[in-house]
Design an enzyme around this catalytic site. Structure first.
Site, PDB file in Angstrom:
ATOM      1  N   GLU A 145       0.833  -1.209   0.000  1.00 40.00           N
ATOM      2  CA  GLU A 145       0.000   0.000   0.000  1.00 40.00           C
ATOM      3  C   GLU A 145       0.867   1.259   0.000  1.00 40.00           C
ATOM      4  OE1 GLU A 145      -3.339   0.514   2.605  1.00 40.00           O
ATOM      5  OE2 GLU A 145      -3.709  -1.633   2.724  1.00 40.00           O
TER       6      GLU A 145
ATOM      7  N   SER B 203       4.982 -19.921  -1.286  1.00 35.85           N
ATOM      8  CA  SER B 203       4.873 -21.359  -1.051  1.00 35.85           C
ATOM      9  C   SER B 203       4.288 -22.059  -2.264  1.00 35.85           C
ATOM     10  CB  SER B 203       3.982 -21.623   0.180  1.00 35.85           C
ATOM     11  OG  SER B 203       2.996 -20.623   0.327  1.00 35.85           O
TER      12      SER B 203
ATOM     13  N   ASP C  39      -5.151  -2.789   6.244  1.00 32.11           N
ATOM     14  CA  ASP C  39      -5.433  -1.489   5.642  1.00 32.11           C
ATOM     15  C   ASP C  39      -4.701  -0.417   6.431  1.00 32.11           C
ATOM     16  OD1 ASP C  39      -6.949  -2.210   3.498  1.00 32.11           O
ATOM     17  OD2 ASP C  39      -8.882  -1.612   4.337  1.00 32.11           O
TER      18      ASP C  39
ATOM     19  N   ASP D 234      -6.028  -9.813   1.396  1.00 36.36           N
ATOM     20  CA  ASP D 234      -5.780  -8.438   1.832  1.00 36.36           C
ATOM     21  C   ASP D 234      -6.367  -8.249   3.225  1.00 36.36           C
ATOM     22  OD1 ASP D 234      -5.244  -5.796   2.106  1.00 36.36           O
ATOM     23  OD2 ASP D 234      -6.428  -5.104   0.395  1.00 36.36           O
TER      24      ASP D 234
END
Length: 821
Positions: free
Chosen positions: A195, A262, A337, A334
């Site tokens: 971000e 991974s 924030d 996600d």
């Protein structure tokens, strides 16, 4: 003169004798902490006897009559072999590293205190069910029993590092294990860094199309255009231009390029030659010595489980039982924030909310520092989460004056039941049981791949934040924290997490690639960890009608780069087989030789070949030339090649070839010019670093796996004893991933990859195999410190069997723990 000579001889002999005695004393003190595996030990807080049988690879098989006793034994075994590692991880989570390392770890402590990880872990204990709490208490009692043994029998403080650093080991507590789970969550997430980077690039590149070039989305349907970051804060006069960011070996915070990765894939009986299900898993983390993984077998009341544990956590995180296999890959959900909080100009102890200004929640926290005065922090929280310092991931560069940054993150839950979910997955008998058990998993989010005797499945586990469809940046950029639609509205139900059960094709897998393409806010993520390895994986999986354990191993160890095969014809299209022959000794002749080598190359990143080094250096220099004039110093942050960016530029997607022209120069450079100049740059760089003929280069000399001790790895002399260095194949975009460091002076050092590999065949479960990247012991004087490292490097494995007789055969010792009378 003779008298002087005699005294010099005597003095030299005395110094040599003193040195030998000193070295002997140091060795004796250090060796005192080597655990004795063949022993009978009376321990407190144990109800029934526990047997720890260590097979010939030093994998402990922990046998007991009840689950609590087995977890006690695992705690004892972890403390025998990895006490220092557990000490450092716990202190990291607590924000107490500076007590033993001094000011150099102060910034890590400050950040962990601000996130309040340990207090959240203490609070989470009460959220667990009684069975999990009992298991945590039993595990802690096992760790503490080993500490008691060290103290009463004077066993060299438990680890040689304890002599070098005054690190008194407090008794282990249940909350400590939860804290280590959260610590892994900090290490595996890269969204915060992403971000901030998107915001910084947005400020440097106001053109939306150029932003999509350098930070491309994974292939698939596009997303709605985002506002320019500066438009979110129109009143800001300026942003900070410089903010220091320095990674420390002990820091759990990784840049996006080195966050979790991974591989996992599974085959149904219809696609298996043996008629049983197959599963392969190799989670990727930063290399250390010892590795983060510790192989173990637990004989639970529901049956035996075996696989990879993490010292400090009483669970097999990836492995199998007799009926079920499970593996983990980073989902890239996600779950973070960043918010920009506006301060009240009249009272900087308040911040703006949708309802008006509100006081920060605050608490003082004192950090004790070795050889320095203590530091008192004032911790601050908003409704969105803790306030972060401007130095963290260079937040100051995107925070307007009069504002601070905060973060909302699922790992900061104070009712974290992740460890309970891990415990229940170990006890599950079917794929359906495993999926149900994982509903309690909070963070770090993972893709859980499961197989039982008949079924294969993959489920994204972990709490999914519930965002408003009107969120200004859709979670891709730091957003104003005082706007209600930017704030989280809780979490989505577990049923909203993507899942795939028994796919028609009989094969499923994940290489951190994009798994779903759903509209925001049910999108899972805009940031994915792979767009390249998945291409090679699809070809290998679909290249066979049926698979075997060996074909899954072959895929795990595959070193062919799809990226090299796809990009080299693109960037070299106007360079190959063009121009006149050049005389020896000229740059043109050297370039022709390099192109001739690459023209015959298959794309295999083999450690013994020169072509991978030429290719990797060329791509690195090419990206540097393309972005330096547009981004300036910010170009330094792009230390790994982004293949989609290179492809967009050379295919001129949405005018991306504009990157090839150096806008500060009068001539108009073409992409062919950039490719040629970058190849010349690469050949000069190779000559300066390696100074040998092109044909004599070895990729493995540059691509050394760096299993370094995080504390002693840079200490003169000691580093030769504690670090493990190996020539390795693979690269950034191969299935056998060897992520490069990306920064000078050794940009191609292999620093991040599969610390654990496991392949499970449920037609014959005891033929399953696994390996870790170093060894079971964290004691550098132990022969088990690095005995698995060469197997791992060569792509070999050890048996993963639940057969007790096989474990006892040629075992390195049997420890019997008996209740203290």
């Amino acid at each position: 003169m003779a008298l002087v000579f005699r005294w010099l001889v005597r003095l030299t002999a005395a110094l040599l004798a003193i040195s030998v005695i000193a070295v002997g004393l140091v060795y004796w003190l250090a060796s005192r902490s080597l655990p004795e595996y063949t022993a009978e030990v009376e321990v407190p807080n144990l109800a029934r006897a526990v047997e720890i049988v260590r097979d010939n690879a030093n994998v402990p098989h922990i046998l007991g009559q009840a689950d609590e006793d087995v977890f006690f034994g695992l705690g004892f075994a972890h403390a025998q072999d990895r006490l220092w590692q557990m000490t450092v991880m716990r202190r990291t989570a607590q924000g107490r590293l500076s007590e033993i390392f001094g000011p150099r770890t102060l910034e890590i402590d400050k950040l962990l205190r601000r996130l309040d990880v340990y207090a959240l872990s203490v609070a989470s204990v009460e959220a667990l069910d009684a069975r999990t709490q009992d298991a945590l208490r039993a595990y802690a009692a096992g760790v503490n029993a080993r500490l008691d043994q060290i103290n009463t029998e004077a066993l060299g403080r438990g680890a040689p590092e304890m002599f070098l650093f005054n690190a008194p080991m407090a008794p282990w507590r249940p909350a400590d294990s939860i804290a280590i789970v959260k610590l892994m969550g900090l290490q595996l997430s890269g969204h915060l860094d992403a971000e901030v980077m998107r915001a910084r690039v947005s400020l440097a590149l106001p053109d939306e199309a150029r932003l999509r070039d350098i930070l491309p989305d994974a292939p698939g349907d596009g997303v709605a255009a985002l506002p320019a970051y500066a438009q979110l804060f129109p009143t800001a006069e300026r942003f900070a231009t410089v903010a220091p960011y320095t990674a420390h070996p002990l820091s759990p915070f990784k840049r996006t390029a080195l966050a979790g990765a991974s591989n996992a894939w599974a085959a149904a009986p219809s696609r298996s030659a043996s008629g049983g299900t197959l599963l392969a898993n190799d989670p990727h983390l930063g290399f250390t010595a010892p590795a983060i993984w510790y192989l173990a077998r637990l004989e639970l009341e529901t049956g035996g489980v075996i696989g990879g544990t993490i010292p400090g956590i009483p669970a097999v995180m990836t492995g199998r039982s007799a009926r079920l296999g499970w593996g983990l890959t980073s989902s890239y959900l996600d779950d973070q924030d960043v918010y920009i909080e506006e301060l009240n100009p009249a009272n900087r102890e308040e911040y703006r909310t949708p309802e008006g200004f509100k006081k920060f929640r605050t608490r003082a926290s004192i950090i004790t520092i070795k050889d320095a005065d203590p530091v008192t922090l004032t911790l601050r929280w908003t409704d969105n989460g803790p306030v972060l310092p401007g130095t963290h991931y260079n937040l100051a560069t995107i925070t307007p004056p009069g504002h601070v940054a905060s973060v909302n993150w699922t790992v900061l839950s104070q009712r974290d039941t992740t460890l309970q979910a891990a415990m229940e997955i170990m006890r599950a008998q079917t794929v359906a049981d495993g999926i149900d058990a994982a509903s309690l998993y909070i963070a770090p989010s993972q893709n859980l791949t499961l197989v039982d005797g008949e079924t294969i499945a993959m489920k994204t586990i972990g709490a999914m934040p519930k965002r408003d469809p009107a969120h200004q940046s859709k979670g891709r950029l730091p957003s104003p924290g005082w706007i209600a639609t930017n704030r989280w509205q809780g979490t989505l139900p577990y049923t909203a997490n993507p899942g795939f059960v028994s796919p028609a094709g009989g094969i499923l897998g994940n290489t951190n690639n994009k798994t779903v393409d759903r509209a925001f806010p049910n999108h899972v993520s805009y940031l994915w960890g792979d767009t390249q390895r998945v291409q090679r994986w699809q070809r290998l999986m679909q290249g066979r009608q049926v698979h075997t354990r060996d074909s899954f191993i072959e895929a795990q160890l595959d070193t062919v780069s799809f990226t090299a095969r796809s990009l080299l014809p693109l960037i070299g299209a106007e360079l190959w087989f063009t121009g006149e022959a050049a005389p020896d000794g000229t740059p043109e002749r050297l370039r022709q030789r390099a192109l001739a080598l690459l023209a015959e190359w298959s794309g295999e990143m083999n450690e013994h070949l020169p072509e991978p080094l030429i290719y990797a250096t060329w791509l690195r220099k090419l990206q540097e030339r393309l972005i330096r004039d547009e981004l300036g110093p910010l170009a330094d942050e792009f230390d790994h090649v982004e293949p989609l960016f290179i492809e967009r530029v050379f295919r001129d997607v949405e005018g991306a070839s504009a990157w090839c022209d150096v806008f500060q120069s009068a001539p108009v450079e073409t992409c062919a010019d950039m490719a040629r100049l970058a190849l010349d740059d690469a050949l000069i760089d190779i000559d300066e670093r390696y100074g040998t003929a092109l044909q004599s280069l070895r990729w493995g000399d540059a691509h050394q796996a760096t299993h370094d001790h995080p504390v002693l790895g840079s200490v003169p002399v000691l580093r030769y004893f504690v670090n493990i260095r190996q020539s390795t194949s693979g690269g950034d975009n191969t299935l056998m991933r060897g992520r490069t460091k990306g920064t000078d002076p050794d940009p191609f050092h292999n620093v991040h990859g599969a610390g654990y590999r496991g392949v499970y065949d449920f037609a014959d479960p005891d033929s399953s195999v696994f390996v870790s990247s170093t060894g079971q012991s964290g004691h550098f004087l132990s022969r088990h410190y690095d005995d698995l490292a060469q197997l791992w490097r060569r792509g070999e494995y050890i048996p993963m069997s639940l057969d007790q007789d096989l474990a006892r055969a040629a075992s390195v010792g049997v420890t019997l723990l008996i209740p203290q009378q």
